[in-house]
Design a protein around this motif. Structure first.
Motif, short mmCIF file in Angstrom:
data_model
loop_
_atom_site.label_atom_id
_atom_site.label_comp_id
_atom_site.label_asym_id
_atom_site.label_seq_id
_atom_site.Cartn_x
_atom_site.Cartn_y
_atom_site.Cartn_z
N SER A 23 0.84 -1.20 0.00
CA SER A 23 0.00 0.00 0.00
C SER A 23 0.87 1.25 0.00
CB SER A 23 -0.91 0.01 1.24
OG SER A 23 -1.67 1.20 1.27
N THR A 59 -7.04 -4.88 1.99
CA THR A 59 -5.66 -4.93 1.52
C THR A 59 -5.39 -6.16 0.66
OG1 THR A 59 -4.98 -5.99 3.60
CG2 THR A 59 -4.75 -3.59 3.47
N TYR A 61 -4.29 -7.41 -2.76
CA TYR A 61 -3.58 -6.89 -3.93
C TYR A 61 -3.26 -8.04 -4.87
CZ TYR A 61 -2.92 -3.31 -0.37
OH TYR A 61 -3.10 -2.40 0.64
N ASN A 94 -7.40 1.23 -0.06
CA ASN A 94 -5.95 1.22 -0.17
C ASN A 94 -5.55 1.13 -1.63
OD1 ASN A 94 -4.50 0.93 2.57
ND2 ASN A 94 -6.29 -0.40 2.73
N ALA A 96 -2.31 0.25 -3.83
CA ALA A 96 -1.01 -0.42 -3.68
C ALA A 96 -0.32 -0.48 -5.03
CB ALA A 96 -1.21 -1.83 -3.12
#
Length: 117
Positions: A23, A59, A61, A94, A96
């Motif tokens: 992030s 979060t 990704y 977030n 990233a």
């Protein structure tokens, strides 16, 4: 390349040394942001892959949250991603980034931060 920021500011900037997604930006609590552009600069003499992720509430990704995935950025070149309407995110979100080659890419997010919705 000319970048006219029209009142936008740098929200985040990162040159990852590793190759794991991490992030680089989430708005502060009680604020939201409009992300208008992402600039990815390859600062090396070899092509490098770039990925950008947006998880609106966490979060994760990977391919399911990818905005840009494994895009090859040529040596000593840059990729400019213009989000003309703006990508609105709140503090739960977030953004990233990931590079396929450590220390090869610099990622810059440009936008504006506002008070709560």
């Amino acid at each position: 390349m000319v970048i006219d920021n029209h009142g936008k500011r740098i929200l985040a900037q990162s040159r990852p040394s590793g190759t794991s997604a991490a992030s680089i930006y989430s708005p502060p609590d009680n604020f939201y942001a409009l992300v208008y552009s992402i600039v990815i600069a390859n600062v090396t003499g070899s092509a490098a892959n770039a990925s950008v992720f947006l998880d609106p509430d966490g979060t994760t990704y990977d391919q399911t949250t990818a905005l840009l995935y494994a895009k090859s950025i040529p040596a000593n070149d840059s990729e400019f991603i213009e989000l003309t309407v703006g990508l609105e995110i709140d503090a739960a979100a977030n953004i990233a980034v990931q590079t396929g080659t450590g220390s090869a890419l610099t990622f810059t997010l440009m936008g504006r931060v506002f008070g709560t919705l």
